[in-house]
Motif scaffolding. Structure first.
Motif, PDB file in Angstrom:
ATOM      1  N   VAL B  26     -52.453  51.033 -32.604  1.00 35.67           N
ATOM      2  CA  VAL B  26     -52.690  49.459 -31.975  1.00 35.67           C
ATOM      3  C   VAL B  26     -54.034  48.915 -31.044  1.00 35.67           C
ATOM      4  CG1 VAL B  26     -52.291  49.984 -28.597  1.00 35.67           C
ATOM      5  CG2 VAL B  26     -50.832  51.379 -30.745  1.00 35.67           C
ATOM      6  N   ASP B  27     -53.968  48.194 -30.739  1.00 37.16           N
ATOM      7  CA  ASP B  27     -55.061  47.085 -31.049  1.00 37.16           C
ATOM      8  C   ASP B  27     -54.484  46.240 -29.738  1.00 37.16           C
ATOM      9  OD1 ASP B  27     -56.976  47.730 -33.119  1.00 37.16           O
ATOM     10  OD2 ASP B  27     -54.568  46.522 -33.907  1.00 37.16           O
ATOM     11  N   LEU B  28     -55.053  46.595 -28.721  1.00 42.24           N
ATOM     12  CA  LEU B  28     -54.681  45.941 -27.076  1.00 42.24           C
ATOM     13  C   LEU B  28     -56.218  45.682 -26.025  1.00 42.24           C
ATOM     14  CD1 LEU B  28     -52.268  45.566 -25.240  1.00 42.24           C
ATOM     15  CD2 LEU B  28     -52.282  47.452 -24.688  1.00 42.24           C
ATOM     16  N   ALA B  29     -55.348  44.999 -25.768  1.00 39.71           N
ATOM     17  CA  ALA B  29     -57.114  43.834 -24.895  1.00 39.71           C
ATOM     18  C   ALA B  29     -56.483  43.809 -22.885  1.00 39.71           C
ATOM     19  CB  ALA B  29     -57.932  43.040 -25.328  1.00 39.71           C
ATOM     20  N   ILE B  30     -57.019  44.032 -22.178  1.00 41.61           N
ATOM     21  CA  ILE B  30     -56.553  44.075 -20.645  1.00 41.61           C
ATOM     22  C   ILE B  30     -57.310  43.428 -19.418  1.00 41.61           C
ATOM     23  CG2 ILE B  30     -54.635  44.974 -18.884  1.00 41.61           C
ATOM     24  CD1 ILE B  30     -54.104  45.851 -20.748  1.00 41.61           C
ATOM     25  N   GLY B  31     -57.466  42.209 -19.774  1.00 38.34           N
ATOM     26  CA  GLY B  31     -58.473  41.498 -19.044  1.00 38.34           C
ATOM     27  C   GLY B  31     -58.155  41.688 -17.809  1.00 38.34           C
ATOM     28  N   PRO B  32     -59.076  40.749 -16.793  1.00 44.94           N
ATOM     29  CA  PRO B  32     -59.625  41.153 -15.550  1.00 44.94           C
ATOM     30  C   PRO B  32     -57.452  40.582 -15.096  1.00 44.94           C
ATOM     31  CG  PRO B  32     -61.139  40.162 -16.373  1.00 44.94           C
ATOM     32  CD  PRO B  32     -60.080  40.496 -17.562  1.00 44.94           C
ATOM     33  N   GLY B  33     -56.888  40.791 -14.256  1.00 46.25           N
ATOM     34  CA  GLY B  33     -56.263  39.976 -13.493  1.00 46.25           C
ATOM     35  C   GLY B  33     -54.492  39.968 -13.844  1.00 46.25           C
ATOM     36  N   GLU B  34     -54.727  40.746 -14.739  1.00 50.26           N
ATOM     37  CA  GLU B  34     -53.282  40.846 -15.753  1.00 50.26           C
ATOM     38  C   GLU B  34     -52.486  41.880 -14.994  1.00 50.26           C
ATOM     39  OE1 GLU B  34     -52.707  39.864 -19.736  1.00 50.26           O
ATOM     40  OE2 GLU B  34     -54.785  41.155 -20.115  1.00 50.26           O
ATOM     41  N   LEU B  35     -51.222  41.690 -14.634  1.00 50.79           N
ATOM     42  CA  LEU B  35     -50.157  42.627 -14.987  1.00 50.79           C
ATOM     43  C   LEU B  35     -49.206  43.014 -15.626  1.00 50.79           C
ATOM     44  CD1 LEU B  35     -48.655  43.674 -12.233  1.00 50.79           C
ATOM     45  CD2 LEU B  35     -47.580  41.790 -12.433  1.00 50.79           C
ATOM     46  N   VAL B  36     -50.048  43.992 -16.523  1.00 46.96           N
ATOM     47  CA  VAL B  36     -48.865  44.261 -18.007  1.00 46.96           C
ATOM     48  C   VAL B  36     -47.574  45.447 -18.226  1.00 46.96           C
ATOM     49  CG1 VAL B  36     -49.264  44.939 -20.235  1.00 46.96           C
ATOM     50  CG2 VAL B  36     -50.634  43.260 -19.304  1.00 46.96           C
ATOM     51  N   ALA B  37     -47.041  45.038 -18.167  1.00 48.14           N
ATOM     52  CA  ALA B  37     -45.703  45.849 -19.100  1.00 48.14           C
ATOM     53  C   ALA B  37     -45.516  46.233 -20.099  1.00 48.14           C
ATOM     54  CB  ALA B  37     -44.216  45.537 -18.231  1.00 48.14           C
ATOM     55  N   ILE B  38     -45.642  47.729 -20.602  1.00 45.70           N
ATOM     56  CA  ILE B  38     -45.309  48.775 -21.168  1.00 45.70           C
ATOM     57  C   ILE B  38     -43.932  49.216 -21.817  1.00 45.70           C
ATOM     58  CG2 ILE B  38     -45.675  49.931 -22.528  1.00 45.70           C
ATOM     59  CD1 ILE B  38     -49.255  49.737 -21.913  1.00 45.70           C
ATOM     60  N   THR B  39     -42.818  48.126 -22.417  1.00 47.62           N
ATOM     61  CA  THR B  39     -41.892  48.675 -22.615  1.00 47.62           C
ATOM     62  C   THR B  39     -41.635  49.245 -23.570  1.00 47.62           C
ATOM     63  OG1 THR B  39     -40.925  46.557 -23.233  1.00 47.62           O
ATOM     64  CG2 THR B  39     -41.248  46.893 -21.070  1.00 47.62           C
ATOM     65  N   VAL B 198     -53.555  45.941 -13.303  1.00 45.05           N
ATOM     66  CA  VAL B 198     -51.597  47.260 -13.853  1.00 45.05           C
ATOM     67  C   VAL B 198     -51.449  46.465 -14.541  1.00 45.05           C
ATOM     68  CG1 VAL B 198     -49.869  47.337 -11.999  1.00 45.05           C
ATOM     69  CG2 VAL B 198     -51.857  45.940 -10.646  1.00 45.05           C
ATOM     70  N   VAL B 199     -51.306  47.580 -15.911  1.00 46.14           N
ATOM     71  CA  VAL B 199     -51.096  48.137 -16.352  1.00 46.14           C
ATOM     72  C   VAL B 199     -49.299  49.385 -16.226  1.00 46.14           C
ATOM     73  CG1 VAL B 199     -50.713  48.611 -19.073  1.00 46.14           C
ATOM     74  CG2 VAL B 199     -52.559  47.423 -18.185  1.00 46.14           C
ATOM     75  N   ALA B 200     -48.333  48.453 -16.372  1.00 43.17           N
ATOM     76  CA  ALA B 200     -47.556  50.248 -15.893  1.00 43.17           C
ATOM     77  C   ALA B 200     -45.911  49.923 -17.214  1.00 43.17           C
ATOM     78  CB  ALA B 200     -47.020  49.184 -14.285  1.00 43.17           C
ATOM     79  N   VAL B 201     -46.429  51.247 -17.298  1.00 43.99           N
ATOM     80  CA  VAL B 201     -44.985  51.606 -17.996  1.00 43.99           C
ATOM     81  C   VAL B 201     -44.083  51.671 -17.716  1.00 43.99           C
ATOM     82  CG1 VAL B 201     -43.843  53.620 -19.322  1.00 43.99           C
ATOM     83  CG2 VAL B 201     -46.559  52.731 -19.565  1.00 43.99           C
ATOM     84  N   ARG B 210     -40.390  40.725 -14.740  1.00 46.29           N
ATOM     85  CA  ARG B 210     -40.772  39.386 -13.197  1.00 46.29           C
ATOM     86  C   ARG B 210     -43.125  39.980 -14.274  1.00 46.29           C
ATOM     87  NH1 ARG B 210     -38.155  42.694  -9.343  1.00 46.29           N
ATOM     88  NH2 ARG B 210     -40.102  41.411  -7.317  1.00 46.29           N
ATOM     89  N   MET B 211     -42.834  40.294 -14.980  1.00 43.94           N
ATOM     90  CA  MET B 211     -44.623  40.697 -14.892  1.00 43.94           C
ATOM     91  C   MET B 211     -44.857  39.651 -16.461  1.00 43.94           C
ATOM     92  SD  MET B 211     -44.522  44.443 -15.598  1.00 43.94           S
ATOM     93  CE  MET B 211     -46.240  45.717 -14.314  1.00 43.94           C
ATOM     94  N   ASP B 212     -46.499  39.591 -16.000  1.00 45.27           N
ATOM     95  CA  ASP B 212     -47.632  38.182 -16.509  1.00 45.27           C
ATOM     96  C   ASP B 212     -47.292  38.449 -17.840  1.00 45.27           C
ATOM     97  OD1 ASP B 212     -48.463  37.823 -14.486  1.00 45.27           O
ATOM     98  OD2 ASP B 212     -50.017  38.371 -14.900  1.00 45.27           O
ATOM     99  N   ARG B 213     -46.920  39.835 -18.453  1.00 44.23           N
ATOM    100  CA  ARG B 213     -47.337  40.097 -20.061  1.00 44.23           C
ATOM    101  C   ARG B 213     -46.695  41.274 -19.969  1.00 44.23           C
ATOM    102  NH1 ARG B 213     -52.943  41.651 -22.192  1.00 44.23           N
ATOM    103  NH2 ARG B 213     -52.545  42.077 -24.259  1.00 44.23           N
ATOM    104  N   ARG B 214     -45.589  41.470 -21.708  1.00 44.11           N
ATOM    105  CA  ARG B 214     -45.078  42.512 -22.031  1.00 44.11           C
ATOM    106  C   ARG B 214     -45.414  43.034 -22.981  1.00 44.11           C
ATOM    107  NH1 ARG B 214     -38.493  42.548 -22.915  1.00 44.11           N
ATOM    108  NH2 ARG B 214     -37.843  44.577 -23.606  1.00 44.11           N
ATOM    109  N   VAL B 215     -45.256  44.190 -23.075  1.00 38.06           N
ATOM    110  CA  VAL B 215     -45.968  45.243 -24.141  1.00 38.06           C
ATOM    111  C   VAL B 215     -45.107  45.987 -24.485  1.00 38.06           C
ATOM    112  CG1 VAL B 215     -47.774  46.213 -25.464  1.00 38.06           C
ATOM    113  CG2 VAL B 215     -48.456  44.802 -23.952  1.00 38.06           C
ATOM    114  N   HIS B 216     -43.495  45.643 -25.901  1.00 38.27           N
ATOM    115  CA  HIS B 216     -43.032  46.415 -26.735  1.00 38.27           C
ATOM    116  C   HIS B 216     -43.655  46.923 -27.997  1.00 38.27           C
ATOM    117  CE1 HIS B 216     -38.589  47.407 -25.951  1.00 38.27           C
ATOM    118  NE2 HIS B 216     -38.988  47.433 -27.721  1.00 38.27           N
ATOM    119  N   LEU B 217     -43.661  48.056 -27.631  1.00 33.44           N
ATOM    120  CA  LEU B 217     -43.879  49.556 -28.497  1.00 33.44           C
ATOM    121  C   LEU B 217     -42.432  50.415 -28.963  1.00 33.44           C
ATOM    122  CD1 LEU B 217     -46.173  49.794 -27.232  1.00 33.44           C
ATOM    123  CD2 LEU B 217     -46.719  52.402 -27.562  1.00 33.44           C
TER     124      LEU B 217
END
Lengths: 412, 239
Positions: B26-39, B198-201, B210-217
């Motif tokens: 996994v390569d993943l970078a979370i920058g400042p101010g992001e709202l990331v969903a991990i699905t 905020v990174v939320a699973v 509804r989040m800024d970014r969605r990372v799907h695994l």
């Protein structure tokens, strides 16, 4: 640290009943350990005090520990003589006046020279083996506490003229003699004289009360047929603990066997040492058993609080913090048990001190002898604390090393 | 600017009799101010990735960087210190200490950090709780609160030391829809404040959308990483 202690206390409060049981275990362990130690130390102290009072602190006799150095050995270094034994018939201490003067110059205590002769006391057809001790009453009163044990007459009455004796009450009883009666003392040399009983003593030590007979030094010398002889120098020190050093120096200077009261009673003191080791082993065993109670409760708490441990670690608590929490729980229980145990121990000691007994055997004890010694409290409480901390440490270490992810996964 | 947290070639294999790969390459970078969903589907490695990003677990291969600094050589104490200051966790279940009050639970991270005086700790904890609508419940025990309220307390605790990164593992997974919405609003509100991320699973696709970014695994690998701009629009709509 305060936060960690606060968390530990909340855990303990959450398991109040089990905590009380664990603390009670430690309390009983510490309390009985202290009570037992007070009783055993008390009986030991009383026994040793009786011993010290009843006998000289250092006794120099006309014996030698090893064969005397032969003149040939002294003159020729190459000469070595084997198989020599001390003389069977000691001739007494050579130059007793010089020896006494030499001792008086450095010994920190009182000194008395005497002549000890084995013999038989006879009265009304009853014979008893006795140890006849010829003394100068004035000197003897300095080295012996026999004056405190006199129950009739006195040592000073020996000076009144004629052959007089002061004997133990048990000996008088066994002979059927009393004050003013004349007993016949026969020495192993065959010389016999009638001695008037001018005093009775009771030391409480049966061996002494049944066998010791005080006479004047001159009278003993007559019985022994050894004019001016002295074979027994007794020393009473201000500090009884200095006896081994004084004995060693006297032996070195005089070349005669000098025995301290510690050496004379070595087997008894060794028995006391063994008894103390057994006692402290039992105490340790009691506290280890109590420690298992603490181990049990802390293990249960760590199991129950696994989720809390995981969350604390996820927040950023270190493994050491988690260990401290659970070790503190063990230490709190151990500390509380130790403190309550000390109170229980003090109460037990105080109560035992009020119990009275009457013995007429080896020594006379009118109450259960107990000793108040802070070392007993320190040892028992420290052992309790160490055992409790260790009992807490083992489950604490396991809890701290656990992976919080495993617990969180399990919970979710 | 360095990402708040970055995974570089991270793989996590459980060393069981038959090794199980939780996360792979996994390569993943979370920058400042992001709202990331991990699905992703169950067992896809979402939570495992979150724990790796939060230094609760260590990768078998690759490395995790916090603020650009590698963490693989850090001691457990150093990692704990980083978690205390830089990362706030929210789990599916609140995991509040039951013996402490709501205020006491929120104060715990601050007390452990030890930078504030006791009075200031209490004031800050009270302020956070009030902000999250729990001003009337500060002195209650966790078991006196509803599920949603408890989860908000857990969020407050995660915010206690003002960390720049909040990691949430199914934060609404055990809540009803109304409480879920409340918690989501709070998390969404946190993201972007002073550069916080905020990174939320989550399993909740609507929430993820509804989040800024969605990372799907899938099977421990990232199969998609989509950035959106819906949240700012939504935020504007909410305000």
């Amino acid at each position: 640290m305060r936060l960690l202690l606060e968390i530990a206390l909340t855990h303990i409060r959450g398991r109040a009943r089990q905590t009380v049981v664990s603390v009670a275990g430690v309390t009983l362990g510490v309390g009985f350990a202290i009570g037992m130690a007070a009783l055993m130390q008390g009986s030991q102290d009383e026994f040793v005090t009786t011993l010290i009072d009843a006998m000289p602190h250092v006794q120099i006799t006309d014996e030698t520990r090893t064969p005397r150095t032969q003149p040939a050995e002294r003159i020729y270094g190459a000469v070595e003589i084997h198989g020599l034994k001390p003389r069977d018939d000691p001739r007494g201490i050579l130059n007793p006046v010089e020896a006494m003067t030499g001792l008086r110059s450095w010994v920190p205590g009182a000194i008395s020279a005497g002549l000890r002769v084995s013999g038989v006391a006879r009265y009304g057809g009853t014979d008893r083996g006795v140890s006849i001790l010829g003394i100068e009453p004035a000197d003897e009163l300095q080295v012996s506490k026999v004056a405190e044990d006199i129950i009739a007459g006195g040592l000073s009455d020996l000076v009144g003229g004629g052959f007089a004796a002061v004997i133990g009450d048990s000996l008088a009883e066994r002979l059927g003699a009393g004050m003013g009666d004349s007993i016949r003392l026969s020495a192993s040399t065959g010389v016999a004289r009638n001695f008037k009983i001018v005093g009775l003593f009771h030391t409480g030590v049966v061996a002494t009360d049944e066998t010791l007979v005080y006479v004047r030094l001159k009278s003993a010398q007559v019985l022994a047929g050894r004019q001016n002889a002295v074979n027994d120098i007794r020393i009473r020190l201000g500090d009884p603990d200095a006896a081994p050093a004084v004995a060693a120096r006297a032996e070195e200077l005089l070349g005669l066997k000098a025995v301290s009261w510690q050496e004379a009673n070595e087997s008894i003191l060794e028995a006391f040492a063994v008894r103390n080791i057994i006692m402290y082993t039992v105490v340790a065993a009691i506290l280890v058993v109590a420690g298992f109670g603490i181990f049990n409760i802390v293990s249960i708490i760590t199991h129950e609080k696994a989720r809390d441990i995981a969350i604390l670690k996820s927040i950023g608590f270190r493994e050491r913090d988690v260990r401290i929490v659970f070790m503190a729980e063990g230490a709190v229980m151990g500390g509380l048990g130790g403190a309550l145990g000390a109170l229980l121990g003090a109460a037990l000691t105080a109560y035992m001190g009020t119990i009275e007994f009457e013995f007429r055997e080896a020594t006379e004890v009118t109450h259960l002898p107990v000793t108040w010694n802070w070392i007993h409290y320190a040892i028992a409480a420290s052992l309790a604390l160490v055992t409790a901390a260790l009992a807490g440490y083992l489950p604490a270490r396991k809890a701290a090393q656990g992976n919080p992810v495993d617990i969180i996964r399990g919970a979710t | 600017m360095a990402p708040l947290v970055e995974a570089r070639g991270v793989t996590r294999v459980l060393p069981l009799t038959v090794p199980v790969t939780l996360v792979e390459g996994v390569d993943l970078a979370i920058g400042p101010g992001e709202l990331v969903a991990i699905t992703g589907p169950s067992g896809s490695g979402k939570s495992s990735l979150l724990y790796l990003l939060g230094l609760l677990d260590s990768p078998t291969e690759g490395e995790v960087l916090i603020d650009g600094a590698p963490t693989h050589a850090m001691s457990t104490d150093q990692r704990a210190a980083l978690r205390l200051e830089r990362i706030g966790f929210v789990f599916q279940f609140h995991f509040l200490l039951p013996e402490f009050s709501v205020l006491g639970n929120v104060a715990i991270p601050m007390r452990r950090l030890g930078r504030l005086a006791p009075g200031d700790i209490e004031a800050r904890a009270a302020s956070i709780l009030t902000r999250l609508g729990l001003g009337d419940h500060m002195h209650k025990r966790p078991d006196q609160l509803s599920g949603g309220q408890r989860q908000r307390v857990a969020v407050a605790r995660a915010l206690a030391n003002d960390p720049p990164l909040i990691l949430a593992d199914e934060p609404t997974g055990s809540l009803d829809s109304a409480a879920s919405e409340q918690v989501f609003e709070i998390l969404a509100g946190i993201a972007g404040q002073a550069g916080k991320s905020v990174v939320a699973v989550t399993h909740d696709i609507d929430m993820a959308e509804r989040m800024d970014r969605r990372v799907h695994l899938v099977d421990g690998r990232i199969v998609s990483d989509e950035r959106r701009s819906t949240r700012s629009e939504g935020k504007e709509a909410r305000t």
